[in-house]
Enzyme design. Structure first.
Site, short mmCIF file in Angstrom:
data_model
loop_
_atom_site.label_atom_id
_atom_site.label_comp_id
_atom_site.label_asym_id
_atom_site.label_seq_id
_atom_site.Cartn_x
_atom_site.Cartn_y
_atom_site.Cartn_z
CE LYS A 113 -0.67 0.62 5.03
NZ LYS A 113 0.00 -0.52 5.60
N GLY A 168 -9.33 1.91 10.77
CA GLY A 168 -9.97 0.80 10.06
C GLY A 168 -9.90 0.92 8.56
#
Length: 314
Positions: free
Chosen positions: A193, A225
């Protein structure tokens, strides 16, 4: 041995006390009218081996001050040894200079705890292992991987051979590999990522084959989250049958609980009770809490009896 608890996670402290058949010591940990922390130990601790149980979770600064002042009070009351039991160690993510004029806050917190009078630190799943080296006192970093393995085997009893353990970033590969080896050498994958700004995560690529697999995301902290939800979306797009997440510390700040609850491709989030935010998780049926009181109680017992705790690092 005496156990003392602040206000961060009294239920966990009480559970540890029950495991050790040792009631929590009587103490006042309150606030003055101007919000300054007031601590008063209500029983004799002279010559005692005292364990102060306090996570430095939200509100981190308040709970940190409670911890420091409790340690100072015990030191001035002539406790023979003071162990700071910090199930969740806040500020651990600030473990390096992120820019040319930024602090290493985790080192500062370690200095404060030591200066306050702690003789030893006991914690679970530090975000960065090098934080142990920031302390000039013995520091035991336990791991919740066994607790998580038990939960995974319970949830995936009929499909253990179809599990792929997924690290949500490259830095967590060692952690994920440890869980993989405990799950009969399950396959391993990595989410690559890019983080354009603090608190934001953009999933770019999946390294490893997840097609037809039940993917288990394994990490130490879930905060907003966002990373977990985006990782679940990316894994399902690559053919994963299901995606669940097992995370040691459920910080769950802001809209994290609703974000997880409404996530289309994340079926379950399992966290430990290292952080006492059960009220916020109430009604979120996707979020499950597993307990670490037995792990902490056994470590405390061994420290008090001058026994080895190394086997608990597994």
């Amino acid at each position: 041995m005496k156990l003392l608890a602040g206000n961060a996670n009294p239920k966990l402290a009480e559970a540890i006390g029950q495991r050790l058949d040792t009631p929590l010591a009587k103490a006042l940990v309150q606030r003055f009218a101007d919000s300054e922390v007031r601590v008063e130990i209500s029983e004799n601790v002279r010559g005692e081996d005292v364990f102060v149980i306090q996570s430095t979770s939200h509100p981190a600064n308040d709970y940190l001050m409670e911890l420091l002042i409790m340690i100072d009070a015990l030191s001035r009351a002539s406790a023979s040894r003071i162990t700071a039991v910090i199930p969740y160690f806040g500020y651990a993510r600030q473990d390096r200079k992120a820019g040319p004029r930024t602090p290493i806050s985790a080192k500062l917190i370690a200095n404060l705890i030591t200066t306050a009078g702690a003789d030893r630190v006991l914690t679970i799943d530090l975000h960065a292992g090098q934080v142990q080296g920031f302390f000039d006192i013995p520091t035991d970093n336990l791991y919740a991987v066994k607790v998580m393995e038990e939960a995974i085997r319970r949830h995936h009893a009929d499909e253990i051979d179809q599990i792929t353990v997924v690290s949500p970033d490259v830095g967590g590969v060692v952690r994920a590999r440890t869980l993989s080896s405990r799950l009969d050498n399950a396959d391993l994958a990595i989410v690559d990522k890019r983080r354009p700004a603090p608190g934001e995560a953009e999933v770019m690529n999946i390294i490893g084959n997840v097609d037809g697999k039940h993917c288990v995301l394994f990490d130490d902290i879930v905060d907003s989250g966002g990373t977990l939800v985006k990782a679940a979306d990316a894994l399902v797009a690559k053919g994963a049958k299901s995606v669940s997440a097992y995370v040691s510390h459920g910080v769950l700040s802001g809209d994290a609980i609703s974000r997880v609850q409404n996530a289309e491709n994340l079926t379950r989030l399992v966290v430990t009770d290292s952080i006492g935010n059960e009220a916020g998780k109430a009604g979120a049926d996707k979020i499950e809490t597993v307990k670490v009181d037995l792990l902490l109680a056994e470590a405390i017992r061994r420290i008090a009896n001058e026994e080895s705790v190394s086997s608990l690092f597994d």
